[in-house]
Design a protein around this motif. Structure first.
Motif, PDB file in Angstrom:
ATOM      1  N   ALA A 181       5.543   3.948   1.497  1.00 28.50           N
ATOM      2  CA  ALA A 181       6.397   5.143   1.674  1.00 28.50           C
ATOM      3  C   ALA A 181       7.282   5.249   3.185  1.00 28.50           C
ATOM      4  CB  ALA A 181       5.174   6.408   1.781  1.00 28.50           C
ATOM      5  N   LEU A 182       6.638   4.601   4.106  1.00 28.37           N
ATOM      6  CA  LEU A 182       7.174   4.810   5.164  1.00 28.37           C
ATOM      7  C   LEU A 182       8.532   3.404   4.912  1.00 28.37           C
ATOM      8  CD1 LEU A 182       4.306   4.081   7.778  1.00 28.37           C
ATOM      9  CD2 LEU A 182       5.929   6.206   7.839  1.00 28.37           C
ATOM     10  N   GLY A 183       8.414   2.526   4.350  1.00 22.45           N
ATOM     11  CA  GLY A 183       9.536   1.582   4.057  1.00 22.45           C
ATOM     12  C   GLY A 183      10.689   2.358   3.286  1.00 22.45           C
ATOM     13  N   SER A 184      10.301   3.211   2.450  1.00 21.70           N
ATOM     14  CA  SER A 184      11.190   3.929   1.635  1.00 21.70           C
ATOM     15  C   SER A 184      12.081   5.034   2.311  1.00 21.70           C
ATOM     16  CB  SER A 184      10.413   4.771   0.448  1.00 21.70           C
ATOM     17  OG  SER A 184       9.737   3.729  -0.501  1.00 21.70           O
ATOM     18  N   ILE A 185      11.463   5.477   3.541  1.00 20.52           N
ATOM     19  CA  ILE A 185      12.324   6.456   4.214  1.00 20.52           C
ATOM     20  C   ILE A 185      12.803   5.790   5.576  1.00 20.52           C
ATOM     21  CG2 ILE A 185      10.947   8.351   3.588  1.00 20.52           C
ATOM     22  CD1 ILE A 185       9.326   8.535   6.078  1.00 20.52           C
ATOM     23  N   GLY A 186      13.107   4.595   5.185  1.00 15.81           N
ATOM     24  CA  GLY A 186      13.772   3.626   6.159  1.00 15.81           C
ATOM     25  C   GLY A 186      13.412   2.814   7.354  1.00 15.81           C
ATOM     26  N   LYS A 243       2.768   4.644  -7.346  1.00 17.12           N
ATOM     27  CA  LYS A 243       2.708   6.111  -7.885  1.00 17.12           C
ATOM     28  C   LYS A 243       2.514   6.928  -6.695  1.00 17.12           C
ATOM     29  CE  LYS A 243       0.702   5.601 -12.526  1.00 17.12           C
ATOM     30  NZ  LYS A 243      -0.742   5.841 -13.228  1.00 17.12           N
ATOM     31  N   LEU A 244       1.759   6.875  -5.861  1.00 22.37           N
ATOM     32  CA  LEU A 244       1.495   7.526  -4.547  1.00 22.37           C
ATOM     33  C   LEU A 244       2.539   7.485  -3.420  1.00 22.37           C
ATOM     34  CD1 LEU A 244      -2.456   8.091  -4.125  1.00 22.37           C
ATOM     35  CD2 LEU A 244      -0.824   9.419  -5.522  1.00 22.37           C
ATOM     36  N   SER A 275       0.758  -1.245  -0.040  1.00 17.02           N
ATOM     37  CA  SER A 275      -0.012  -0.115  -0.058  1.00 17.02           C
ATOM     38  C   SER A 275       0.743   1.185  -0.089  1.00 17.02           C
ATOM     39  CB  SER A 275      -0.970   0.087   1.401  1.00 17.02           C
ATOM     40  OG  SER A 275      -0.123   0.079   2.406  1.00 17.02           O
ATOM     41  N   TRP A 276       0.391   2.476  -0.406  1.00 17.39           N
ATOM     42  CA  TRP A 276       0.860   3.555  -0.786  1.00 17.39           C
ATOM     43  C   TRP A 276       1.561   4.195   0.565  1.00 17.39           C
ATOM     44  CZ3 TRP A 276      -1.466   8.182   0.980  1.00 17.39           C
ATOM     45  CH2 TRP A 276      -2.937   7.993   1.251  1.00 17.39           C
ATOM     46  N   PRO A 277       0.544   4.163   1.918  1.00 12.98           N
ATOM     47  CA  PRO A 277       1.269   4.520   3.288  1.00 12.98           C
ATOM     48  C   PRO A 277       2.740   3.549   3.826  1.00 12.98           C
ATOM     49  CG  PRO A 277      -1.023   4.658   3.142  1.00 12.98           C
ATOM     50  CD  PRO A 277      -0.687   3.631   1.963  1.00 12.98           C
ATOM     51  N   ARG A 278       2.199   2.274   3.771  1.00 12.14           N
ATOM     52  CA  ARG A 278       3.394   1.353   3.929  1.00 12.14           C
ATOM     53  C   ARG A 278       4.579   1.484   3.237  1.00 12.14           C
ATOM     54  NH1 ARG A 278      -0.153  -4.244   5.103  1.00 12.14           N
ATOM     55  NH2 ARG A 278       2.103  -5.108   5.498  1.00 12.14           N
ATOM     56  N   ASP A 283      -6.888  15.636  -2.752  1.00 13.26           N
ATOM     57  CA  ASP A 283      -7.030  16.139  -4.085  1.00 13.26           C
ATOM     58  C   ASP A 283      -6.086  15.243  -4.811  1.00 13.26           C
ATOM     59  OD1 ASP A 283      -4.572  17.129  -3.166  1.00 13.26           O
ATOM     60  OD2 ASP A 283      -4.987  19.145  -3.985  1.00 13.26           O
ATOM     61  N   TRP A 284      -5.353  14.246  -4.070  1.00 15.87           N
ATOM     62  CA  TRP A 284      -4.310  13.406  -4.948  1.00 15.87           C
ATOM     63  C   TRP A 284      -4.734  12.753  -6.183  1.00 15.87           C
ATOM     64  CZ3 TRP A 284       0.416  11.096  -1.752  1.00 15.87           C
ATOM     65  CH2 TRP A 284       0.944  12.363  -1.238  1.00 15.87           C
ATOM     66  N   VAL A 285      -6.078  12.336  -5.902  1.00 14.97           N
ATOM     67  CA  VAL A 285      -6.416  11.461  -7.125  1.00 14.97           C
ATOM     68  C   VAL A 285      -6.526  12.240  -8.382  1.00 14.97           C
ATOM     69  CG1 VAL A 285      -8.522  10.119  -8.060  1.00 14.97           C
ATOM     70  CG2 VAL A 285      -7.831   9.754  -5.584  1.00 14.97           C
ATOM     71  N   THR A 286      -6.936  13.560  -8.124  1.00 19.03           N
ATOM     72  CA  THR A 286      -6.783  14.602  -9.246  1.00 19.03           C
ATOM     73  C   THR A 286      -5.427  14.992  -9.615  1.00 19.03           C
ATOM     74  OG1 THR A 286      -9.145  14.922  -8.797  1.00 19.03           O
ATOM     75  CG2 THR A 286      -7.891  16.661 -10.012  1.00 19.03           C
ATOM     76  N   LYS A 287      -4.649  15.272  -8.559  1.00 18.35           N
ATOM     77  CA  LYS A 287      -3.469  15.998  -8.787  1.00 18.35           C
ATOM     78  C   LYS A 287      -2.595  15.321  -9.428  1.00 18.35           C
ATOM     79  CE  LYS A 287      -0.149  18.667  -5.997  1.00 18.35           C
ATOM     80  NZ  LYS A 287      -0.402  19.855  -6.905  1.00 18.35           N
TER      81      LYS A 287
END
Length: 279
Positions: A108-113, A257-258, A103-106, A233-237
Motif C-alpha cells: 500500500a505504501l509503495g502504491s502511494i509513492g 486485495k487488502l 505484504s498489504w501494508p508495504r 473488521d476487514w477479514v469479514t468486510k
C-alpha cells in the motif's frame, strides 16, 4: 471503499522486516532510553544492496557515508542507518502482517509513492516480544533495530495482533503505544505519523480480542493526533477469510486485495507522497 477513521492535529510511525540482532555493547543513553549498538539490516530496506554494518561510524559526515552504513548520530546519541533516499521513504514498524515483501501494508505504501523501510519482527507488538526482539518501544531503545538518519516524511505503526493473542491489557498497550509515539515524534518532529490497527474479523463474526485491540488503537491514535486506519473488521468486510493460511496471516492473494484498499484509504487521508517542489 472503506473510509478510514482519520484524526489530524497540528502536531504531526511503522513491518516487520527480518531483524538481525547484534551482541550487546556498552549502553548509551538518549531521549528515548538506553540503547545497545545492534547491527541490523531490516528486510525491505531501500539499502537492499548494502552489507550489514559491523559497528556504528562516528566522527564522519553522514552524507558521505555509503548506503547501509550504521551511523552514531551525535545529536541524539542514537545509531541510525543511512538510506539512499530518506526524503521519499516511509518507515514501517510492524509485526508479521508487514513482514512479507509483498505484504498489504508495504505494498500500500509503495502504491502511494513511497520507498519502504521496515523494522520490527513477527511475534512482537506494543507489549508482545520475542526471545530476540523486544516490543516496539523496547526494541527501539535497545537497538534491536534502528531507524534512519535524516527525516522520513511518514512513519507508520502497524500491529496489535500479538498483544491480542497474549491477552495484554488495555493499560499496557496504551502506555507503550504512547511512549513509542512520543519517542518517534521527538526523533522526527516534521514526520507524519499514522497507525494501522489489528487485522481481524468483525465483532459479530468472531473478531474477539483482535477487534477490541483495533478499537483501542483507534482511541490512542485519536488522542495522539495520528492518522488511524481501522482494519478490525476487514477479514469479514472484504471477504478475505478464504485467503487466511492459518486463521491470521494472508496468502499472496489476500495481501494483494487488502493492499489496494489500504492504499486508497491512505491516499484519501492525504498521505500520498507529494512531489518535490520545483527547483
Amino acid at each position: 471503499m472503506h473510509k478510514p477513521r482519520t484524526f489530524h492535529f497540528a502536531a504531526a510511525v511503522i513491518a516487520a522486516g527480518l531483524v538481525l540482532a547484534g551482541c550487546a555493547q556498552t549502553p548509551a543513553t538518549s531521549s528515548d532510553g538506553p540503547q545497545t549498538a545492534a547491527p541490523v539490516a531490516p528486510s525491505g530496506s531501500p539499502a537492499a544492496a548494502a552489507q550489514t554494518p559491523k559497528k556504528p561510524v562516528t566522527g564522519q559526515d553522514p552524507l558521505k557515508l555509503p548506503v547501509g552504513s550504521l551511523y552514531k548520530n551525535p545529536s541524539n546519541n542514537r545509531n541510525e542507518i543511512i538510506l539512499a533516499d530518506v526524503r521519499h521513504t516511509a518507515v514501517l514498524i510492524g509485526d508479521s502482517q508487514s513482514q512479507p515483501e509483498g505484504s498489504w501494508p508495504r505494498a500500500a505504501l509503495g502504491s502511494i509513492g513511497y520507498k519502504v523501510y521496515t523494522v520490527g519482527r513477527g511475534g512482537t507488538g506494543f507489549v508482545a516480544a520475542t526471545a530476540t526482539t523486544g516490543n516496539y518501544i523496547d526494541a527501539l531503545q535497545r537497538g534491536d533495530w534502528v531507524l534512519p538518519f535524516g527525516t522520513p516524511p511518514l512513519i507508520v505503526i502497524q500491529g496489535g495482533g500479538n498483544d491480542a493473542a497474549h491477552n495484554v491489557s488495555d493499560e499496557q498497550i496504551t502506555a507503550n503505544a504512547n511512549r513509542l509515539i512520543a519517542a518517534l515524534r521527538k526523533r522526527y518532529p516534521p514526520a507524519k505519523i499514522a497507525m494501522i490497527g489489528t487485522l481481524a474479523k468483525g465483532a459479530n463474526d468472531g473478531g474477539g480480542r483482535r477487534t477490541q485491540v483495533d478499537a483501542l488503537l483507534g482511541n490512542i491514535a485519536a488522542k495522539a493526533g495520528a492518522t488511524f486506519f481501522s482494519v478490525g473488521d476487514w477479514v469479514t468486510k472484504y471477504h478475505v477469510g478464504g485467503d487466511l493460511v492459518d486463521g491470521v496471516h494472508l496468502n499472496a492473494a489476500g495481501h494483494a486485495k487488502l493492499s489496494g484498499i489500504l492504499a486508497a484509504d491512505m491516499a484519501a487521508a492525504g498521505l500520498r507522497l507529494q512531489p518535490d517542489p520545483a527547483g
